[in-house]
Design an enzyme around this catalytic site. Structure first.
Site, PDB file in Angstrom:
ATOM      1  N   SER A   1      38.329  24.154  16.130  1.00 57.39           N
ATOM      2  CA  SER A   1      39.339  25.218  16.093  1.00 57.39           C
ATOM      3  C   SER A   1      39.256  26.048  14.814  1.00 57.39           C
ATOM      4  O   SER A   1      39.682  27.209  14.808  1.00 57.39           O
ATOM      5  CB  SER A   1      40.743  24.623  16.235  1.00 57.39           C
ATOM      6  OG  SER A   1      40.982  23.642  15.240  1.00 57.39           O
TER       7      SER A   1
ATOM      8  N   ASP B   1      51.552  23.462   9.512  1.00 61.12           N
ATOM      9  CA  ASP B   1      50.134  23.320   9.826  1.00 61.12           C
ATOM     10  C   ASP B   1      49.350  23.763   8.589  1.00 61.12           C
ATOM     11  O   ASP B   1      49.255  24.959   8.307  1.00 61.12           O
ATOM     12  CB  ASP B   1      49.769  24.191  11.031  1.00 61.12           C
ATOM     13  CG  ASP B   1      48.285  24.161  11.360  1.00 61.12           C
ATOM     14  OD1 ASP B   1      47.510  23.496  10.630  1.00 61.12           O
ATOM     15  OD2 ASP B   1      47.870  24.816  12.344  1.00 61.12           O
TER      16      ASP B   1
ATOM     17  N   HIS C   1      44.891  24.991   9.739  1.00 60.43           N
ATOM     18  CA  HIS C   1      44.459  26.293  10.240  1.00 60.43           C
ATOM     19  C   HIS C   1      44.988  27.414   9.338  1.00 60.43           C
ATOM     20  O   HIS C   1      45.872  27.197   8.509  1.00 60.43           O
ATOM     21  CB  HIS C   1      44.930  26.481  11.679  1.00 60.43           C
ATOM     22  CG  HIS C   1      44.392  25.423  12.601  1.00 60.43           C
ATOM     23  ND1 HIS C   1      45.107  24.285  12.931  1.00 60.43           N
ATOM     24  CD2 HIS C   1      43.196  25.311  13.226  1.00 60.43           C
ATOM     25  CE1 HIS C   1      44.383  23.524  13.733  1.00 60.43           C
ATOM     26  NE2 HIS C   1      43.222  24.113  13.931  1.00 60.43           N
TER      27      HIS C   1
END
Length: 443
Positions: A178, A422, A425
């Site tokens: 990702s 998070d 990311h």
């Protein structure tokens, strides 16, 4: 007064020339030409000595510019010296970007409010909700105005038109997890704004996604392969890391989709870091997924990367395909790493870490060493996009609580909980744009 200096002052050679010659005649009875020559040499020596003393005593008022770091690459000779003298500016001794000469990781983030991203998460329709921080409620904007400045060289700005011309008639494929999708979406957004709506398209897939710039006959693609090698969690993702099994010697089923590509950009790191040990499976076991063995993460990573390297060496024609590898993107899950003992992960961080060479627990140097050693043994040249150190500073650039989980955006209440941040990311636009700036320069 020094005795030698006193004797020197009282020396007959400090008389006028006629006195000196008479004195020498009486004392030495030497021919006139020799006397004249001797006197001239001594006077010249005295004058030179005096000038040297004058220079040394006055030199301290100047601030001399050090020599360029890379004389062979320096462009300072192309600048007019009058600019330095008249305008009072010093020559920038950084050389033009050369991937073989410039250590891009050595530098600092400079805040430049005049810098404006080439896109926003409102103007680019291809950004996942996971990375759309502004649309998800992030109000501060300082994180958008930091510019990476290498110490040794000048990093060119990303130019969408030049980038597309370099990709004309080619396929560019990002392969990985990702975070690689983070970089792929950044690259697509950086170039898509100059392409007319009818001359671009996006086809999303669960594994393989393709953006096309029709006018340039170019495609910018992403292929989901979090370990590069195969595993039981590639397609149907297994949430519990303890149930994941990595097939460290199998890659062909996935890699057959990577052939015929002009530019390949790989990454693989964060999925390996689910624990100190991972369950690994390879061909010598005949009991299916029950025949796994638990290995130290670095050992399993080494086996997986060597399988990838063997595929590259046996399949890729370096005359037709360029291969890149993006180094690990750091996770910022321990605020104590950067001195914020009262913080929780990267929650509410709004500025980069200023400490030079800051390195947190979210980047494993042992794993980086594995990458370096494997690539060093390969026959096909692999260009490393070193983004780890520059990203280590950017604790402010993560999606944090301005993201989604389980396909749903965090609620206002959930955003107030730092544990929901998070810190793996990155917001788009943001730090991955600089990764692509480096990649663009290497192209």
């Amino acid at each position: 007064m020094n005795l030698y200096y006193f004797n020197f002052l009282s020396s007959p050679f400090l008389m006028n020339p006629s006195q000196t010659m008479n004195h020498l005649r009486k004392k030495l009875s030497l021919p006139v030409p020799i006397i004249i020559t001797t006197v001239c040499v001594l006077l010249f020596t005295i004058i030179l000595y005096a000038e040297r003393l004058s220079f040394v005593s006055s030199a301290s008022i100047f601030k001399f510019k050090t020599c360029p770091r890379k004389h062979t690459k320096s462009k300072s000779s192309d600048r007019k010296i009058e600019d330095v003298v008249l305008n009072g500016t010093w020559i920038d001794d950084r050389f033009d970007f050369d991937p073989e000469e410039c250590n891009v990781a050595n530098g600092k983030w400079i805040f430049n409010h005049s810098i404006k991203p080439l896109y926003s998460d409102r103007s680019c329709p291809y950004i996942d909700k996971q990375f759309s921080c502004v649309k998800n409620g992030r109000n501060d904007s300082h994180y958008l105005h930091w510019e990476w400045q290498p110490e040794d060289c000048t990093l060119p700005q990303f130019n969408p038109e030049i980038a597309l011309k370099k990709l004309q008639g080619k396929r560019l494929l990002f392969v990985g997890d990702s975070l690689q999708r983070n970089q792929w979406e950044s690259f697509v957004c950086l170039v898509q704004s100059i392409i007319p709506e009818k001359k671009k398209s996006m086809k999303r897939g669960r594994v393989h996604s393709v953006f096309k710039a029709k006018e340039y006959n170019a495609s910018i693609e992403f292929y989901w392969a979090p370990f590069l090698v195969e595993s039981n969690t590639d397609i149907n993702i297994i949430g519990d890391p303890k149930k994941r099994i990595i097939k460290v010697d199998e890659i062909n089923e996935r890699a057959k989709n990577w052939t015929g590509v002009d530019i390949l950009v790989f990454n693989s790191y964060v999925w390996w870091m689910s624990g100190l040990r991972v369950k690994a499976l390879w061909g010598s076991f005949s009991n299916g997924e029950e025949g796994y063995e638990e290995l130290d993460t670095s050992i399993a990573y080494n086996l997986g990367l060597r399988t990838w390297a063997n595929w590259v060496d046996s399949t890729i024609n370096p005359n037709k395909t360029r291969v890149f590898f993006t180094t690990m993107s750091p996770a910022h899950t321990k605020s104590a790493d950067w001195g914020n003992k009262n913080g929780t992960k990267c929650f509410n961080e709004t500025k980069p870490v200023k400490k030079k060479n800051h390195w947190g627990s979210g980047s494993n140097k042992g794993m980086m060493s594995v990458v370096a050693k494997v690539i060093k043994t390969m026959k096909v040249p692999v260009t490393v996009i070193n983004i780890t150190q520059i990203s280590e500073y950017r604790i402010d650039g993560h999606s944090s609580v301005y993201t989604e989980t389980g396909g749903k955006l965090l609620t206002e209440k959930e955003r107030r909980n730092p544990l929901n941040a998070d810190c793996i990311h990155w917001c788009l636009p943001g730090v991955p744009d600089t990764w692509n700036q480096i990649f663009f320069a290497m192209l």
